[in-house]
Design an enzyme around this catalytic site. Structure first.
Site, PDB file in Angstrom:
ATOM      1  N   THR A  97      -8.300   6.653  -1.623  1.00  0.00           N
ATOM      2  CA  THR A  97      -9.658   6.130  -1.739  1.00  0.00           C
ATOM      3  C   THR A  97     -10.656   7.253  -1.454  1.00  0.00           C
ATOM      4  O   THR A  97     -11.784   7.214  -1.934  1.00  0.00           O
ATOM      5  CB  THR A  97      -9.892   4.965  -0.749  1.00  0.00           C
ATOM      6  OG1 THR A  97      -9.353   5.336   0.522  1.00  0.00           O
ATOM      7  CG2 THR A  97      -9.232   3.700  -1.229  1.00  0.00           C
ATOM      8  N   LYS A 136     -14.378   8.484  -3.254  1.00  0.00           N
ATOM      9  CA  LYS A 136     -15.614   8.813  -2.527  1.00  0.00           C
ATOM     10  C   LYS A 136     -16.147  10.173  -2.959  1.00  0.00           C
ATOM     11  O   LYS A 136     -17.353  10.356  -3.144  1.00  0.00           O
ATOM     12  CB  LYS A 136     -15.358   8.798  -1.011  1.00  0.00           C
ATOM     13  CG  LYS A 136     -14.999   7.408  -0.484  1.00  0.00           C
ATOM     14  CD  LYS A 136     -14.399   7.445   0.932  1.00  0.00           C
ATOM     15  CE  LYS A 136     -13.705   6.120   1.238  1.00  0.00           C
ATOM     16  NZ  LYS A 136     -12.798   6.183   2.400  1.00  0.00           N
ATOM     17  N   HIS A 192       0.812  -1.231   0.000  1.00  0.00           N
ATOM     18  CA  HIS A 192       0.000   0.000   0.000  1.00  0.00           C
ATOM     19  C   HIS A 192       0.837   1.269   0.000  1.00  0.00           C
ATOM     20  O   HIS A 192       0.342   2.327   0.383  1.00  0.00           O
ATOM     21  CB  HIS A 192      -0.891   0.046   1.240  1.00  0.00           C
ATOM     22  CG  HIS A 192      -1.945  -1.008   1.276  1.00  0.00           C
ATOM     23  ND1 HIS A 192      -3.230  -0.791   0.818  1.00  0.00           N
ATOM     24  CD2 HIS A 192      -1.909  -2.281   1.708  1.00  0.00           C
ATOM     25  CE1 HIS A 192      -3.936  -1.899   0.989  1.00  0.00           C
ATOM     26  NE2 HIS A 192      -3.152  -2.818   1.534  1.00  0.00           N
ATOM     27  N   LYS A 220      -7.596  13.863   4.793  1.00  0.00           N
ATOM     28  CA  LYS A 220      -6.724  12.691   4.728  1.00  0.00           C
ATOM     29  C   LYS A 220      -5.693  12.849   5.838  1.00  0.00           C
ATOM     30  O   LYS A 220      -5.621  13.909   6.461  1.00  0.00           O
ATOM     31  CB  LYS A 220      -6.028  12.598   3.368  1.00  0.00           C
ATOM     32  CG  LYS A 220      -5.389  13.931   2.922  1.00  0.00           C
ATOM     33  CD  LYS A 220      -4.857  13.875   1.486  1.00  0.00           C
ATOM     34  CE  LYS A 220      -5.905  14.057   0.423  1.00  0.00           C
ATOM     35  NZ  LYS A 220      -6.171  12.871  -0.354  1.00  0.00           N
ATOM     36  N   ARG A 221      -4.892  11.815   6.078  1.00  0.00           N
ATOM     37  CA  ARG A 221      -3.845  11.967   7.080  1.00  0.00           C
ATOM     38  C   ARG A 221      -2.914  13.108   6.693  1.00  0.00           C
ATOM     39  O   ARG A 221      -2.734  13.397   5.510  1.00  0.00           O
ATOM     40  CB  ARG A 221      -3.063  10.657   7.219  1.00  0.00           C
ATOM     41  CG  ARG A 221      -3.767   9.617   8.059  1.00  0.00           C
ATOM     42  CD  ARG A 221      -4.030  10.058   9.474  1.00  0.00           C
ATOM     43  NE  ARG A 221      -2.823  10.055  10.268  1.00  0.00           N
ATOM     44  CZ  ARG A 221      -2.515   9.145  11.182  1.00  0.00           C
ATOM     45  NH1 ARG A 221      -3.349   8.156  11.462  1.00  0.00           N
ATOM     46  NH2 ARG A 221      -1.383   9.219  11.858  1.00  0.00           N
ATOM     47  N   LYS A 261       1.499  14.202   0.905  1.00  0.00           N
ATOM     48  CA  LYS A 261       0.140  14.552   0.473  1.00  0.00           C
ATOM     49  C   LYS A 261       0.011  16.055   0.215  1.00  0.00           C
ATOM     50  O   LYS A 261      -0.923  16.512  -0.423  1.00  0.00           O
ATOM     51  CB  LYS A 261      -0.880  14.102   1.520  1.00  0.00           C
ATOM     52  CG  LYS A 261      -0.936  12.575   1.688  1.00  0.00           C
ATOM     53  CD  LYS A 261      -1.920  12.188   2.784  1.00  0.00           C
ATOM     54  CE  LYS A 261      -1.892  10.702   3.128  1.00  0.00           C
ATOM     55  NZ  LYS A 261      -2.635   9.861   2.167  1.00  0.00           N
TER      56      LYS A 261
HETATM   57  C1  26W Z   1       3.555   2.173  10.828  1.00  0.00           C
HETATM   58  C2  26W Z   1       3.749   1.413   9.619  1.00  0.00           C
HETATM   59  C3  26W Z   1       2.798   1.672   8.541  1.00  0.00           C
HETATM   60  C4  26W Z   1       3.252   1.640   7.261  1.00  0.00           C
HETATM   61  C5  26W Z   1       2.381   1.805   6.248  1.00  0.00           C
HETATM   62  C6  26W Z   1       1.468   1.886   8.812  1.00  0.00           C
HETATM   63  C7  26W Z   1       0.589   2.052   7.789  1.00  0.00           C
HETATM   64  C8  26W Z   1       1.044   2.020   6.502  1.00  0.00           C
HETATM   65  C9  26W Z   1       0.062   2.106   5.375  1.00  0.00           C
HETATM   66  C10 26W Z   1       0.646   1.470   4.153  1.00  0.00           C
HETATM   67  C11 26W Z   1      -0.418   3.458   5.145  1.00  0.00           C
HETATM   68  C12 26W Z   1      -1.662   3.485   4.315  1.00  0.00           C
HETATM   69  O1  26W Z   1      -2.743   3.548   4.833  1.00  0.00           O
HETATM   70  N1  26W Z   1      -1.525   3.497   2.985  1.00  0.00           N
HETATM   71  C13 26W Z   1      -2.620   3.864   2.126  1.00  0.00           C
HETATM   72  O2  26W Z   1      -3.336   2.734   1.708  1.00  0.00           O
HETATM   73  C14 26W Z   1      -4.478   3.099   0.978  1.00  0.00           C
HETATM   74  C15 26W Z   1      -5.246   1.845   0.662  1.00  0.00           C
HETATM   75  O3  26W Z   1      -4.576   1.092  -0.278  1.00  0.00           O
HETATM   76  C16 26W Z   1      -4.109   3.873  -0.269  1.00  0.00           C
HETATM   77  O4  26W Z   1      -5.266   4.299  -0.903  1.00  0.00           O
HETATM   78  C17 26W Z   1      -3.232   5.072   0.082  1.00  0.00           C
HETATM   79  O5  26W Z   1      -2.764   5.689  -1.093  1.00  0.00           O
HETATM   80  C18 26W Z   1      -2.080   4.631   0.942  1.00  0.00           C
HETATM   81  O6  26W Z   1      -1.350   5.754   1.401  1.00  0.00           O
END
Ligand code: 26W
Length: 853
Positions: A702, A706, A400, A592-593, A598
């Site tokens: 995502t 929406k 992701h 978003k975060r 971003k």
């Molecule tokens: C703390 C480690 C960690 C590393 C990566 C925590 C969380 C992550 C995720 C990969 C972050 C995340 O939420 N990624 C998002 O995933 C969404 C669903 O596929 C995508 O739409 C976003 O672009 C992506 O940033």
């Protein structure tokens, strides 16, 4: 001191002096617990009538909550309502389980450390088609359904995109009646609640369980013991075969909590199984018997810490040992639950890959790979090669991210201390793998080093994405561009070795929650023109709206819906945050975060640029198309730059909103604590959706989907799923700006110097100078300097390079918005052309490309 140090030195083998630590009888006897000799009794929910509903509700209130109506609180009523609605789902849940056991087909084991579910009540009412009945029935008792709905605290068991995606996917699987058990962690505290104090983010613990949690069913009798620590021992049998025994030093138990995942109009209800950590009785007892009561309580706390809190880091793993404990904890529980409790007792594990595919939601559950090997080799007695052959066919991996710092890496000594046997297994997998690499690419030792699962620098560590890639049948990215970059830039060696492993599945969102539930008025309008509600489970049908884009009376109705959604949002913001929003402004939303890639700061620069151009007299306020800029974003508590950006946005908002020269034509609002519940109100009200990440950095997004589905137009870069959104809706209905990914790469290679953009662009210079001047931060220049200096001297995500293009695109937005009819037409076409982004379609793609291959 690490958490495990706390108890290890005092009690080296708290569960039995080196004996096989699987002897707690209360934990393991679950298979014999059900009394299969009894016959099932038909189950039927209460009648689907207003009277039937009211009766069931009062039963729950009286006998479930133990309270009379006239004495009941809103919370009593909410809990009773939730339980009542569950009674209607229950028959279908039990029946789904029976049906699945009777005709076992391959199922999906979805492994995710996060599920960002959002409130359950609305969705449950929708799934049971009870909304009107409940509304009417409760009204006869003098209770307002909306009040009860807002009583629910959403389970925020996720950080952002990845967790919400998991929630959308399990919704779609239920709707499509695909057998799936979703496994995760029942965090006692979810993502923190964000508040603002002096414009800065403060985090408050999210105690989401405090008012009761009606949606879950704990099953302590199905507890699973999870071992940690200790060492391994080797013995040889009479045939000279080596056996390894893991002698752990401590353990905890996982208690499963079951949640229903209802389908829609299809009588299917799947299960979400979340694990909660508890001290094992044996563990407690031994310490307790030694007389150290305080230590017994302490060790209990220690065990329960494992599922205590969701790590609020998004994209930047901190490498904390407790996080690895969490990962192994839920994965070990889940595999055990499936193999020992879900499969028939005499199941031939060689056939495991025909029965289940474990989908790894990013690298967080990747420790499941060595865990399955351990079970097969050490517990079930398989030869290594055969076990590996089975394991390789049981997992698929979704990545992701593209940010290198988001790829999880676990120091070898951390894994070795916590999971010594798993570390050995990982080393062995790597050894065999590197032999394969050498065979394929003889003499290429550089490649061998590059591909090794074990990194040697800066410290010896396990690259979890590589481990996943070696073991998985399929590896997928989450949007077309992302999958391409994943293949060519993140894992090029792996895609060269196994090109067929790589595939794409573009993300999707559930139309139930994000259209039907969140936007009832638009849903009604859609149903009215399409003739029925089939679009809710077949979102391609939205294309039927195309024709209506040219119908002036439909456009008028569409605008009325948008206006009503804005009113609803503004009422909420008034109530929730005390914020007043001008009713007629264009609503420009970025939620978003908070993350540098971003580029919330790029949007901030644009706002400051507009403001500056007015206060400097270069532009008349009446020339500004009235806009309200909305931000919603949480920053990871340890992410300094992100927190400083929040502070700056709030400071700018404060200044601009109180400047009478703006006449309300320029406003910035930043409601605290953006979450799923707020998203459901914000998105349907938005006119403009901001998707402005640096190209090549946002895996998919995502939120972008929406917004488009709810009739907002997008201003966005060619990044993630924006690319596909733009292709589908057409260039005329999407505001593209910024460098493309190859252009970004090229600028990076040439050497990016942000200050040169600053020097050459007057608007940009003025905006940056004003931001850095202290104008917004109570004349305290330093307060803005972290963000401003970073933009000028570092700007890793090239906000300054894209500034001019962004401002020009925003001018096109203004021009387009001025033509109301054309704007509405574009908005309708956005809805009509984005049916592709249903998570039902994503699930079909997973089935076709990954799960059923
Ligand atoms: C703390 C480690 C960690 C590393 C990566 C925590 C969380 C992550 C995720 C990969 C972050 C995340 O939420 N990624 C998002 O995933 C969404 C669903 O596929 C995508 O739409 C976003 O672009 C992506 O940033």
């Amino acid at each position: 001191m690490t958490e495990s140090d706390v108890i290890q030195p005092r009690t080296s083998h708290p569960i039995g002096n080196g004996e096989t630590p699987t002897t707690d009888p209360t934990l393991l006897g679950t298979r014999s617990t059900p009394t299969h000799a009894l016959a099932a009794v038909p189950v039927e929910g209460p009648p689907l009538t207003v009277d039937g509903f009211v009766e069931a509700f009062l039963q729950e209130l009286h006998f479930g909550q133990g309270v009379q109506l006239d004495r009941s609180t809103v919370n009593d009523q909410y809990l009773a309502l939730a339980r009542t609605v569950m009674h209607y789902m229950m028959a279908e849940w039990l029946e789904t389980g029976r049906r699945r056991r009777a005709e076992p087909t391959k199922m999906i084991g979805y492994l995710s450390a996060e599920y960002l579910l959002g409130r359950q009540l609305g969705n449950a009412l929708l799934a049971t088609e009870l909304t009107e009945v409940a509304e009417e029935g409760l009204a006869t008792l003098g209770i307002d359904l909306a009040t009860l709905r807002s009583q629910e605290i959403e389970p925020g068991l996720g950080n952002g995109g990845l967790g919400r995606l998991a929630a959308c996917f399990i919704d779609s699987l239920a709707v499509m009646d695909v057998p799936c058990i979703a496994y995760g962690i029942r965090y006692e505290y979810g993502i923190f609640r964000q508040t603002f104090f002096n414009n800065r983010q403060l985090e408050v613990p999210d105690n989401w369980l405090r008012l009761g949690s009606p949606w879950e069913f704990p099953h302590p009798e199905r507890a699973v013991q999870v071992d940690f620590g200790g060492h391994t021992e080797r013995t040889s049998d009479e045939n000279g075969r080596e056996h390894v025994q893991w002698v752990p030093s401590w353990n905890v138990q996982g208690i499963p909590y079951h949640y229903m995942v209802p389908g829609y109009d299809n009588k299917a209800v799947n299960t979400l199984r979340l694990w909660s950590a508890q001290a094992t009785d044996a563990f407690n007892l031994q310490i307790f018997n030694s007389g150290d009561h305080a230590e017994a309580v302490r060790s209990q706390t220690f065990a329960e810490n494992i599922s205590k809190v969701l790590y609020p880091e998004d994209s930047t793993p901190q490498g904390r040992e407790l996080r690895l404990q969490q990962q192994y904890f839920f994965v070990a529980c889940s595999l055990h639950d499936y193999i020992e409790h879900t499969l028939p007792a005499d199941f031939d594990l060689r056939k495991l890959p025909d029965q289940i595919i474990w989908q790894l939601n990013d690298t967080h559950p990747v420790i499941a790979i060595p865990e399955l090997m351990r079970i097969l080799v050490d517990v079930k007695g398989f030869e290594w090669a055969e076990a590996w052959d089975i394991t390789k066919r049981c997992f698929a991996y979704t990545c992701h991210t593209l940010l290198p710092e988001a790829l999880e890496v676990w120091p070898v000594d951390v894994i070795g201390r916590l999971l010594p046997r798993h570390l050995e297994i990982i080393f062995r997998i790597n050894e065999d793998f590197l032999i394969e690499v050498r065979e394929r690419f003889p003499g290429d030792e550089l490649r061998v080093r590059r591909m090794s699962i074990i990194a040697e620098h800066p410290e010896r560590a396990v690259r979890m994405a590589y481990l996943a890639s070696v073991a998985a049948t399929k590896i997928n990215g989450v949007a077309a561009l992302h999958s391409e970059l994943l293949r060519d830039k993140v894992l090029p060696d792996f895609s060269e070795m196994w090109p067929d492993k790589f595939t794409n599945v573009t993300n999707g969102v559930t139309p139930r929650r994000f259209l039907r539930l969140a936007n009832p008025k638009l849903s009604e309008l859609i149903t009215e023109v399409l003739g029925d509600e089939r679009w809710v489970t077949d979102l391609d049908r939205l294309s039927g709206l195309e024709a209506y884009a040219d119908d002036a009376s439909f456009r008028e109705k569409f605008r009325q819906v948008k206006a009503a959604n804005k009113t609803r949002l503004f009422e909420l913001l008034k109530r929730r945050d005390g914020i007043d929003v001008a009713p007629d402004n264009m609503l420009d939303v970025m939620v978003k975060r908070l993350h540098e890639y971003k580029r919330q700061s790029l949007k901030l620069l644009h706002i400051v640029h507009l403001y500056e151009s007015v206060v400097s007299g270069r532009r008349d306020i009446s020339d500004i198309v009235p806009r309200t800029f909305v931000f919603g974003a949480k920053a990871a508590p340890g992410y300094h730059m992100a927190k400083e950006t929040i502070f700056l946005i709030n400071s700018v908002a404060e200044k601009i909103n109180s400047d009478s020269r703006m006449q309300g034509r320029l406003a910035v609002v930043f409601p605290a604590n953006y979450n799923v519940t707020l998203a459901e109100r914000l998105i349907p009200a938005a006119d403009l959706s901001e998707q402005i990440s640096l190209a090549g950095k946002e895996a998919s997004g995502t939120g972008n989907m929406k917004f488009a589905l709810n009739g907002a137009l997008t201003i966005g870069t060619d990044d993630g799923a924006n690319v596909e959104i733009r292709k589908l809706v057409g260039d005329d209905h999407f505001f593209l700006f910024g460098m493309s990914e190859p252009e970004v790469a090229e600028l990076g290679a040439r050497g990016y110097v942000p200050s040169s953009f600053y020097e050459q662009n007057e608007d940009l210079r003025r905006a940056v100078d004003l931001l850095g001047s202290g104008e917004f931060t109570g004349s305290n220049r330093d307060a803005a300097s972290t963000v401003v200096n970073d933009l000028l001297w570092n700007d890793r995500f090239m906000a300054l390079a894209d500034f001019q293009s962004y401002v020009e695109a925003q001018a096109r937005v203004d021009a387009a918005y001025a033509d109301t009819e054309a704007w509405t037409r574009s908005a309708i076409l956005n809805v009509a052309r984005t049916g592709f982004f249903s998570s039902d379609r994503s699930m079909r793609d997973y089935l076709d490309r990954i799960w059923l291959r």
